[in-house]
Write a protein that holds these residues in place. Structure first.
Motif, mmCIF file in Angstrom:
data_model
loop_
_atom_site.group_PDB
_atom_site.id
_atom_site.type_symbol
_atom_site.label_atom_id
_atom_site.label_comp_id
_atom_site.label_asym_id
_atom_site.label_seq_id
_atom_site.Cartn_x
_atom_site.Cartn_y
_atom_site.Cartn_z
ATOM 1 N N UNK A 94 7.841 -2.947 4.748
ATOM 2 C CA UNK A 94 7.396 -3.783 3.620
ATOM 3 C C UNK A 94 6.592 -3.074 2.528
ATOM 4 N N UNK A 95 5.597 -2.282 2.892
ATOM 5 C CA UNK A 95 4.737 -1.665 1.878
ATOM 6 C C UNK A 95 4.922 -0.147 1.918
ATOM 7 N N UNK A 96 5.475 0.446 0.879
ATOM 8 C CA UNK A 96 5.697 1.896 0.880
ATOM 9 C C UNK A 96 4.425 2.669 0.612
ATOM 10 N N UNK A 97 4.391 3.910 1.066
ATOM 11 C CA UNK A 97 3.306 4.819 0.704
ATOM 12 C C UNK A 97 3.588 5.402 -0.672
ATOM 13 N N UNK A 98 2.555 5.939 -1.301
ATOM 14 C CA UNK A 98 2.740 6.588 -2.599
ATOM 15 C C UNK A 98 3.698 7.773 -2.482
ATOM 16 N N UNK A 123 0.146 -1.534 -5.166
ATOM 17 C CA UNK A 123 0.470 -1.127 -3.803
ATOM 18 C C UNK A 123 -0.794 -0.752 -3.029
ATOM 19 N N UNK A 124 -1.741 -0.132 -3.709
ATOM 20 C CA UNK A 124 -3.008 0.203 -3.054
ATOM 21 C C UNK A 124 -3.719 -1.058 -2.575
ATOM 22 N N UNK A 125 -3.656 -2.106 -3.384
ATOM 23 C CA UNK A 125 -4.294 -3.363 -2.981
ATOM 24 C C UNK A 125 -3.602 -3.967 -1.764
#
Length: 495
Positions: free
Chosen positions: A467-471, A446-448
């Motif tokens: 689309x991309x969740x945070x930690x 996810x970081x990438x």
């Protein structure tokens, strides 16, 4: 009943923003009154709604560039929208941002028969490409069920597939070149009209990026020659598991049909009542298998396919007698989604992909989950490539039923991951599946994704929150432990 999505940010002077937009857009291209913006409050997943702050409808690339450059300078979120047929809330507006509609970018720029490609604007309907290419004996292969309405720009954003994606591939396999505008207003050309382009494969990166990296203003797609001969075979089964086993058997035999679709009994009955496709309504499941190629090739494969269907337990095997019957068979499949809408006040269309060999197992478990939640499911999907579309029937007017339906859908997606599949095949992540991204990917991955996003949009203004969740979100969801027990990552903590 629906979910109103809101976000929190400093109040912006709307009047000042409108005045600056009028400097380079006609008044008719800027909508801001509630009655004018209401049609844009959701996409095809209408359970999620947010009234747009401002909607703009540019007609030229220069106008798109100026809108994006302005939003960048003013730190305003931007959500690009096509036809609004998406099913993951990927085009959900931002409450204090600009909704950028590409509806007026609807021209076919060129049909290049020598190089078998078409160059079109993003607002061109999927089906319109094949209609324009038909006089030249060509067609555009990816054919989502909504192809009469969905646009090619949206297809690229979601990497859409369709009935024929088994043989001909998804949108990403049928693209040559994109022209996009970055958040800063810079025009970029990605890919080339040739079959390959130098450098990194950014064309694949952009396909399926859900409007997070740039705004598409032109698309060049591959065109294919129409096949010499086409045949459709319908096979009926008295249990769903046998039909799933038959799909794996066809692929294991080295046969790649143009399309291999599956429908279970609720979907069969709904489609038959709606489209009169001559389906056997007493069957537990049917397979629709389309073969195309030369006449000799199709005839040979047809014999093999029919034998495989019978060996797998088919109780009835029918071959379309003519083109009219072939079209009727497919008309039922294409109409399955609207037809199921007649069975229940509401339905929730899921989208996940699994290895074909696990079809029978997963369908059985979906049936068990259906009983557990007390919610019926109609299954209609691209069986040949393992792309499932369970339709969960519910009534949003009953308190708590939407939430229970979403929980059920989430468990189906997590089941897909557990058997080695993915949480989406062609509908994208959007808002709908953002929690299941925490199950699909670990913190490092996810970081990438966030690094890639930052390379194109460092301020996170393009389609934010999708689309991309945070930690932090993943930690709240409680799913990061699925991957190596990691609950934190220093790189991801920045996002």
């Amino acid at each position: 009943m629906h979910k109103d999505i809101t976000t929190s940010r400093a109040t912006v002077d709307k009047r000042a923003v409108l005045q600056q937009l009028y400097d380079f857009l006609p008044v008719s291209a800027v909508l801001h009154e509630a009655e004018d913006t209401r049609p844009y409050e959701c996409d095809g997943l209408s359970a999620y709604r947010q009234l747009p702050w401002i909607v703009v409808l540019p007609e030229t690339v220069d106008q798109v560039q100026r809108v994006l450059s302005f939003c960048h300078s003013q730190h305003l979120p931007v959500v690009a929208r096509g036809a609004g047929t998406g099913l993951s809330a990927g085009a959900l507006p931002h409450e204090e941002g600009i909704l950028l509609s590409l509806a007026r970018f609807n021209k076919i720029i060129d049909i290049d028969t020598d190089n078998r490609c078409a160059t079109v604007q993003p607002g061109v309907r999927n089906l319109a490409i094949s209609e324009a290419a038909a006089p030249y004996g060509l067609f555009y292969a990816p054919d989502p069920s909504s192809q009469i309405a969905c646009t090619i720009g949206g297809n690229v954003a979601e990497n859409s597939g369709g009935v024929h994606c088994l043989k001909y591939g998804l949108t990403t396999h049928n693209l040559l070149q994109l022209k996009i505008i970055t958040l800063e207003g810079e025009a970029l050309t990605i890919g080339s009209p040739g079959l390959d382009a130098p450098g990194y494969d950014l064309l694949a990166l952009m396909t399926g990026s859900e409007g997070l990296l740039g705004v598409i203003v032109e698309v060049t797609v591959k065109l294919l020659p129409r096949p010499e001969h086409t045949q459709v075979i319908l096979a009926a089964y008295d249990n769903v598991e046998s039909a799933g086993t038959a799909v794996a058997a066809v692929i294991a035999a080295g046969l790649i049909p143009a399309g291999l679709e599956m429908m279970d009994n609720p979907a069969i009955r709904a489609a038959e009542a709606y489209a009169h496709a001559s389906y056997p309504t007493d069957a537990a499941a049917i397979l629709l298998c389309e073969l195309d190629g030369t006449a000799a090739e199709v005839d040979s494969q047809s014999v093999q396919i029919q034998e495989l269907f019978k060996q797998s337990g088919a109780v009835d095997v029918r071959v379309a007698e003519d083109e009219a019957q072939r079209q009727r068979f497919w008309a039922g499949r294409k109409a399955a989604f609207p037809a199921v809408g007649r069975l229940s006040p509401d339905y929730y269309c899921m989208d996940g992909t699994i290895p074909r060999k696990r079809l029978a197992e997963v369908l059985k478990q979906i049936g068990e989950l259906s009983a557990e939640y007390g919610l019926p499911v109609a299954n209609v999907f691209h069986a040949g490539d393992g792309n499932l579309h369970p339709l969960i029937l519910y009534d949003a007017n009953k308190p708590g039923e939407l939430e229970r339906t979403e929980e059920f859908g989430g468990r189906i997606l997590e089941l897909c991951v557990a058997v080695g599949g993915t949480i989406t095949g062609e509908h994208g992540v959007g808002v709908e599946k953002i929690d299941q991204m925490c199950v699909q990917f670990n913190a490092t991955e996810l970081a990438q994704f966030h690094r890639i996003k930052a390379a194109f949009d460092n301020e996170g203004l393009l389609n934010p929150g999708k689309a991309i969740p945070t930690l932090h979100r993943c930690a709240e969801f409680g799913a990061m432990h699925v991957h190596h027990g990691k609950l934190s990552h220093p790189e991801l903590d920045r996002f």
